[in-house]
Design a protein around this motif. Structure first.
Motif, PDB file in Angstrom:
ATOM      1  N   LEU A   5       0.824  -1.204   0.000  1.00 29.20           N
ATOM      2  CA  LEU A   5       0.000   0.000   0.000  1.00 29.20           C
ATOM      3  C   LEU A   5       0.858   1.253   0.000  1.00 29.20           C
ATOM      4  O   LEU A   5       0.583   2.217  -0.737  1.00 29.20           O
ATOM      5  N   VAL A   6       1.923   1.265   0.770  1.00 27.06           N
ATOM      6  CA  VAL A   6       2.844   2.412   0.807  1.00 27.06           C
ATOM      7  C   VAL A   6       3.500   2.605  -0.558  1.00 27.06           C
ATOM      8  O   VAL A   6       3.612   3.733  -1.058  1.00 27.06           O
ATOM      9  N   ILE A   7       3.923   1.522  -1.185  1.00 22.12           N
ATOM     10  CA  ILE A   7       4.551   1.602  -2.515  1.00 22.12           C
ATOM     11  C   ILE A   7       3.566   2.181  -3.527  1.00 22.12           C
ATOM     12  O   ILE A   7       3.921   3.045  -4.336  1.00 22.12           O
ATOM     13  N   VAL A   8       2.319   1.715  -3.499  1.00 20.46           N
ATOM     14  CA  VAL A   8       1.305   2.209  -4.433  1.00 20.46           C
ATOM     15  C   VAL A   8       1.074   3.705  -4.220  1.00 20.46           C
ATOM     16  O   VAL A   8       0.993   4.475  -5.192  1.00 20.46           O
ATOM     17  N   ILE A   9       0.974   4.144  -2.982  1.00 20.02           N
ATOM     18  CA  ILE A   9       0.759   5.565  -2.691  1.00 20.02           C
ATOM     19  C   ILE A   9       1.938   6.401  -3.184  1.00 20.02           C
ATOM     20  O   ILE A   9       1.751   7.462  -3.792  1.00 20.02           O
ATOM     21  N   VAL A  11       4.034   5.653  -5.632  1.00 18.40           N
ATOM     22  CA  VAL A  11       4.017   5.656  -7.098  1.00 18.40           C
ATOM     23  C   VAL A  11       2.954   6.623  -7.612  1.00 18.40           C
ATOM     24  O   VAL A  11       3.206   7.398  -8.552  1.00 18.40           O
ATOM     25  N   VAL A  12       1.772   6.598  -7.027  1.00 17.20           N
ATOM     26  CA  VAL A  12       0.703   7.507  -7.459  1.00 17.20           C
ATOM     27  C   VAL A  12       1.119   8.957  -7.247  1.00 17.20           C
ATOM     28  O   VAL A  12       0.912   9.813  -8.127  1.00 17.20           O
ATOM     29  N   LEU A  13       1.708   9.260  -6.107  1.00 14.38           N
ATOM     30  CA  LEU A  13       2.183  10.626  -5.852  1.00 14.38           C
ATOM     31  C   LEU A  13       3.260  11.050  -6.851  1.00 14.38           C
ATOM     32  O   LEU A  13       3.269  12.193  -7.319  1.00 14.38           O
ATOM     33  N   CYS A  14       4.160  10.133  -7.179  1.00  8.67           N
ATOM     34  CA  CYS A  14       5.212  10.447  -8.158  1.00  8.67           C
ATOM     35  C   CYS A  14       4.612  10.717  -9.533  1.00  8.67           C
ATOM     36  O   CYS A  14       5.064  11.619 -10.248  1.00  8.67           O
ATOM     37  N   ILE A  15       3.624   9.942  -9.919  1.00 11.80           N
ATOM     38  CA  ILE A  15       2.968  10.158 -11.217  1.00 11.80           C
ATOM     39  C   ILE A  15       2.255  11.506 -11.226  1.00 11.80           C
ATOM     40  O   ILE A  15       2.328  12.253 -12.201  1.00 11.80           O
ATOM     41  N   ILE A  22      10.924   6.308 -16.287  1.00  9.98           N
ATOM     42  CA  ILE A  22      12.221   5.639 -16.196  1.00  9.98           C
ATOM     43  C   ILE A  22      12.790   5.724 -14.782  1.00  9.98           C
ATOM     44  O   ILE A  22      13.417   4.781 -14.292  1.00  9.98           O
ATOM     45  N   TYR A  23      12.534   6.829 -14.084  1.00  9.17           N
ATOM     46  CA  TYR A  23      12.996   6.971 -12.706  1.00  9.17           C
ATOM     47  C   TYR A  23      12.218   6.051 -11.766  1.00  9.17           C
ATOM     48  O   TYR A  23      12.780   5.489 -10.823  1.00  9.17           O
ATOM     49  N   LEU A  24      10.923   5.897 -12.040  1.00 10.86           N
ATOM     50  CA  LEU A  24      10.119   4.981 -11.235  1.00 10.86           C
ATOM     51  C   LEU A  24      10.571   3.533 -11.440  1.00 10.86           C
ATOM     52  O   LEU A  24      10.642   2.755 -10.493  1.00 10.86           O
ATOM     53  N   LEU A  25      10.883   3.186 -12.682  1.00 10.67           N
ATOM     54  CA  LEU A  25      11.390   1.840 -12.965  1.00 10.67           C
ATOM     55  C   LEU A  25      12.743   1.601 -12.310  1.00 10.67           C
ATOM     56  O   LEU A  25      13.000   0.520 -11.768  1.00 10.67           O
ATOM     57  N   ALA A  26      13.610   2.605 -12.345  1.00 11.38           N
ATOM     58  CA  ALA A  26      14.923   2.485 -11.699  1.00 11.38           C
ATOM     59  C   ALA A  26      14.766   2.340 -10.185  1.00 11.38           C
ATOM     60  O   ALA A  26      15.463   1.536  -9.555  1.00 11.38           O
ATOM     61  N   ALA A  27      13.839   3.095  -9.611  1.00  9.62           N
ATOM     62  CA  ALA A  27      13.592   2.985  -8.172  1.00  9.62           C
ATOM     63  C   ALA A  27      13.032   1.606  -7.824  1.00  9.62           C
ATOM     64  O   ALA A  27      13.402   1.019  -6.803  1.00  9.62           O
TER      65      ALA A  27
END
Length: 143
Positions: A5-9, A11-15, A22-27
């Motif tokens: 749940l923390v990861i999803v939140i 990722v959504v905030l980053c989007i 590419i930064y999200l994939l690298a992370a």
């Protein structure tokens, strides 16, 4: 579950904030690498610790909460003293795996606080060997 749940939140905030994919994939790859490294270190720790144990005959006693965690572990009786297993109990086929009608071989730690049953030994050994094989394969691919 909370971890996902923390990861999803995040990722959504980053989007929403416009972070490039590419930064999200690298992370994500870095996070997977960190999880892999931590699991490798834990397996190595338990595998090395297994070498400093002594073999004993024991009888399965019961399954109860671990003294150091919230998970359930199997307890084994050696010479009238109960010792918890180092790893959580196997939930599937519990009645077939843990039988109190026969003795089994366990490995008692030096400080006599925990035992390694045959399932813990298999987990340590197979996990350690697969981890080493995976590291070797990644190094071969990267070459």
């Amino acid at each position: 579950m909370e971890f996902i749940l923390v990861i999803v939140i995040i990722v959504v905030l980053c989007i929403i904030l416009g972070v490039k994919t590419i930064y999200l994939l690298a992370a994500g790859a870095a996070l997977l690498g960190l999880i892999y490294t931590v699991s490798l270190m834990l397996l190595c720790f338990f595998f090395v610790r297994l070498f400093f144990t002594k073999k004993h005959k024991a009888v399965f006693s019961h399954i109860d909460k671990s003294p150091r965690g919230s998970f359930k572990v199997a307890y084994y009786t050696i010479d009238g003293t109960e010792y918890p297993n180092v790893f959580p109990e196997e939930g599937l086929l519990r009645s077939k795996l843990y039988r109190s009608d026969r003795s089994s071989t366990v490995f008692l730690t030096k400080n006599k606080k925990y035992v390694y049953d045959k399932f813990a030994c298999a987990t340590c050994t197979i996990g350690f060997l697969l981890t080493i094989a995976t590291v070797a394969a990644v190094l071969m691919i990267m070459r």
